[in-house]
Design a protein around this motif. Structure first.
Motif, PDB file in Angstrom:
ATOM      1  N   LYS A  64    -113.921  60.862  57.673  1.00  0.00           N
ATOM      2  CA  LYS A  64    -114.525  59.762  56.997  1.00  0.00           C
ATOM      3  C   LYS A  64    -115.807  60.398  56.445  1.00  0.00           C
ATOM      4  CE  LYS A  64    -112.617  55.359  58.295  1.00  0.00           C
ATOM      5  NZ  LYS A  64    -112.998  54.212  58.651  1.00  0.00           N
ATOM      6  N   LYS A  85    -107.497  59.972  50.484  1.00  0.00           N
ATOM      7  CA  LYS A  85    -107.511  58.535  51.215  1.00  0.00           C
ATOM      8  C   LYS A  85    -106.181  58.410  51.783  1.00  0.00           C
ATOM      9  CE  LYS A  85    -108.276  53.951  49.455  1.00  0.00           C
ATOM     10  NZ  LYS A  85    -108.028  53.202  50.580  1.00  0.00           N
ATOM     11  N   ILE A 129    -106.544  59.267  55.414  1.00  0.00           N
ATOM     12  CA  ILE A 129    -107.642  58.222  56.284  1.00  0.00           C
ATOM     13  C   ILE A 129    -106.746  57.036  56.427  1.00  0.00           C
ATOM     14  CG2 ILE A 129    -109.569  56.859  55.746  1.00  0.00           C
ATOM     15  CD1 ILE A 129    -110.761  59.218  54.718  1.00  0.00           C
TER      16      ILE A 129
END
Length: 86
Positions: free
Chosen positions: A61, A73, A76
């Protein structure tokens, strides 16, 4: 796929991403991820994966904040989802 398999796969993806980033400061997390992946494969106890997975998520992050295109993304989200299944 079981929760243990999900966190193992997410940790593998995180390790691979850190390797591709090829930044010296990530050497420690790469070694820790590799260790817990091998350990999990030996004893099937995912505790280390969750612990180091959280540290990896924080680092990913932070890296994404600085260089948004280098960390997806999706990676994550995958790691967050796997960590939520403790």
């Amino acid at each position: 796929m079981s929760a243990s398999e999900q966190i193992e796969n997410a940790c593998r993806e995180a390790r691979d991403k850190f390797l591709k980033l090829d930044v010296e400061v990530y050497k420690d997390i790469i070694e820790k991820l590799q260790f817990v992946i091998v350990s999990y494969n030996a004893d099937k106890n995912p505790v280390g994966l969750y612990h180091i997975g959280e540290a990896a998520l924080d680092l990913l992050k932070k890296h994404k904040e600085q260089k948004s295109r280098q960390v997806s993304k999706e990676l994550i989200d995958t790691l967050e989802k796997a960590l939520a299944n403790k």
